[in-house]
Design an enzyme around this catalytic site. Structure first.
Site, PDB file in Angstrom:
ATOM      1  N   ASP A 181      -6.738   1.076   0.502  1.00  0.00           N
ATOM      2  CA  ASP A 181      -6.812   1.112   1.963  1.00  0.00           C
ATOM      3  C   ASP A 181      -8.235   0.757   2.375  1.00  0.00           C
ATOM      4  OD1 ASP A 181      -8.324   3.289   1.321  1.00  0.00           O
ATOM      5  OD2 ASP A 181      -7.325   4.667   2.705  1.00  0.00           O
ATOM      6  N   LYS A 199       0.833  -1.208   0.000  1.00  0.00           N
ATOM      7  CA  LYS A 199       0.000   0.000   0.000  1.00  0.00           C
ATOM      8  C   LYS A 199       0.868   1.259   0.000  1.00  0.00           C
ATOM      9  CE  LYS A 199      -2.585   0.879   3.658  1.00  0.00           C
ATOM     10  NZ  LYS A 199      -2.683   2.143   4.382  1.00  0.00           N
TER      11      LYS A 199
END
Ligand code: SF4
Length: 211
Positions: free
Chosen positions: A138, A120
């Site tokens: 996310d 991420k």
């Protein structure tokens, strides 16, 4: 969801916010990397307060190393998990100095080799600092994608792959920020604000809330 709907969703999100970006404050790739490393389980507002103290004193890998671990902790102790984050940031700075000429690397492999940097975070850096059309899924993007039907998946990697495949090309660069901001302020976790949602008529969520 069909391609026409996806196109309409991103067209509306763009009309609503033509130049979306991260709410973290940064001016160099290293500042962005630092802010993202500090942001796990912390609010952007909290991170911005800490980096407003830290960056004027140290905003390069060498300057952070020169602060030392205790000096670094002094600047970030208001952020959750600051002990672990300080250790990861120090190790990351050491690698940047010794292996990357004090620069943030531009490849996913090199980024993910840095302590505390996962898929991420690498996606955020590649997208926001280096302009690559990546999508860092996310919790907000995961929720919005599944609710709307933009990209349904059981985990973040599956959603990321589907988004990369289905988001119309012209919107790929900014999709990450549109979806995060939509999830943060409109399609919130508990009671989504469907009544004021600009894509309400396109969203395929079955349990819309008329707020
Ligand atoms: S209509 Fe509701 S569930 Fe759908 S995207 Fe908008 S806020 Fe989220």
């Amino acid at each position: 969801m069909n391609a026409q709907k996806r196109l309409e969703i991103f067209t509306r999100l763009r009309e609503h916010n033509p130049e979306p970006t991260t709410e973290l404050h940064w001016s160099t790739p290293f500042e962005l990397l630092t802010a993202v490393l500090l942001s796990a389980q912390a609010t952007d507002v909290g991170v911005n307060k800490a980096t407003a103290r830290l960056f004027p004193v140290a905003n390069t890998p060498q300057a952070i190393l020169d602060l030392g671990i205790d000096g670094l902790k002094e600047h970030i102790r208001t952020i959750g998990l600051y002990n672990t984050k300080a250790e990861n940031l120090m190790k990351t700075c050491r690698i940047l100095v010794e292996q990357h000429g004090c620069k943030v690397p531009k490849t996913r492999a090199d980024l993910e080799a840095l302590p505390g940097v996962g898929r991420k975070t690498a996606n955020v850096i590649l997208n926001t600092a280096f302009g690559e059309p990546t999508i860092a899924v996310d919790t907000h993007i995961f929720r919005v994608s599944n609710r709307t039907g933009l990209a349904k998946g059981k985990d973040v990697v599956e959603v990321e792959k589907k988004l990369l495949r289905h988001v119309p090309r012209e919107f790929l660069q900014d999709a990450h920020h549109w979806l995060i901001l939509h999830g943060r302020y409109t399609c919130v976790a508990r009671k989504p604000r469907c009544g004021s949602c600009v894509i309400e008529d396109l969203c395929e969520f079955k349990d819309k809330v008329d707020l």
